[in-house]
Design a protein around this motif. Sequence first.
Motif, short mmCIF file in Angstrom:
data_model
loop_
_atom_site.label_atom_id
_atom_site.label_comp_id
_atom_site.label_asym_id
_atom_site.label_seq_id
_atom_site.Cartn_x
_atom_site.Cartn_y
_atom_site.Cartn_z
N SER A 6 49.92 40.22 39.26
CA SER A 6 50.82 40.28 38.27
C SER A 6 49.56 40.28 36.38
O SER A 6 50.11 40.40 35.75
CB SER A 6 51.20 38.79 37.92
OG SER A 6 50.93 37.70 37.84
N GLY A 7 48.71 39.98 36.71
CA GLY A 7 47.73 40.23 36.07
C GLY A 7 47.35 38.89 35.20
O GLY A 7 46.59 38.11 34.25
N GLU A 8 47.97 37.32 35.89
CA GLU A 8 47.04 35.78 35.49
C GLU A 8 46.17 35.91 35.79
O GLU A 8 45.93 35.85 37.40
CB GLU A 8 48.91 35.30 35.75
CG GLU A 8 50.06 35.83 35.59
CD GLU A 8 51.20 34.83 36.18
OE1 GLU A 8 51.26 33.96 35.91
OE2 GLU A 8 52.32 35.26 34.84
N ILE A 9 46.27 35.14 35.82
CA ILE A 9 45.27 34.07 36.06
C ILE A 9 45.32 33.22 37.19
O ILE A 9 46.25 32.12 37.37
CB ILE A 9 44.32 33.14 35.35
CG1 ILE A 9 42.99 34.13 33.44
CG2 ILE A 9 43.16 32.87 36.32
CD1 ILE A 9 42.64 33.41 32.73
N ASN A 10 44.37 33.37 38.72
CA ASN A 10 44.87 32.14 39.81
C ASN A 10 43.74 30.58 39.62
O ASN A 10 42.62 30.83 40.19
CB ASN A 10 44.87 32.81 40.61
CG ASN A 10 45.28 31.98 42.18
OD1 ASN A 10 45.31 31.40 41.74
ND2 ASN A 10 44.20 32.82 43.35
N TRP A 11 44.88 29.60 38.67
CA TRP A 11 43.70 28.53 38.54
C TRP A 11 43.16 27.78 40.29
O TRP A 11 42.23 26.96 39.93
CB TRP A 11 44.56 27.68 37.77
CG TRP A 11 45.05 27.99 36.40
CD1 TRP A 11 46.10 28.46 35.84
CD2 TRP A 11 43.69 28.41 35.57
NE1 TRP A 11 45.45 28.92 33.86
CE2 TRP A 11 44.63 29.15 34.23
CE3 TRP A 11 42.40 28.48 35.33
CZ2 TRP A 11 43.62 29.45 33.41
CZ3 TRP A 11 41.24 29.02 34.55
CH2 TRP A 11 41.94 29.58 33.15
N ASN A 12 43.86 28.77 41.23
CA ASN A 12 43.81 27.87 42.05
C ASN A 12 42.71 28.47 42.89
O ASN A 12 42.08 27.64 44.46
CB ASN A 12 45.26 27.63 43.29
CG ASN A 12 45.90 26.84 42.42
OD1 ASN A 12 45.47 25.13 42.05
ND2 ASN A 12 47.71 27.11 42.85
#
Length: 174
Positions: free
Chosen positions: A46-52
């Motif tokens: 989705s273009g979001e950052i994967n903080w995990n």
Amino acid sequence: MSSIKEEGKDRIIFVTKEEHETPSSAELIEEDPNDPYEERGLILPSGEINWNCPCLGGMASGPCGTTFKDAFSCFHYSKEEVKGSDCLEQFKGMQECMQRYPELYPQEDEKKTQGGADKTQPSLQDSSTDPATDSEPTTSPEPTTSPEQDTSPTPSSPPADTTIPLRSESSLSG
């Protein structure tokens, strides 16, 4: 006829030559892009950052997790010509937070000195003076020649009468 052998977490399947030559009938299951347990990289589809993402090394959690997320998000979504140039305040805040917790976020120069000798202190090999006498290093005297000797230097070896003075033990102790 195939056989299966289990070794810990591994399953080893032995097949015959005939079984190996027949085409597989296995059907591949399409991956679910919304599966929360699926390993992903830093940026989600989705273009979001994967903080995990394990690639962040836990930086998104801990006492400076919020300031890290602010700075990293700013950089990721930056539209500036020089990406991230509009994020200096966020990175400054993150750096200040990390400096308040040096045991959790060691500086690069601190990591180097923890593994070995402190590089800011000169070693005896680096010193150009003799530490025992705190004097300038000694040089060998100019070679002396007699009028009948050839005075032209030979490139392969030093003159035969060159002497190197040695210090006595008494001069080193005092």
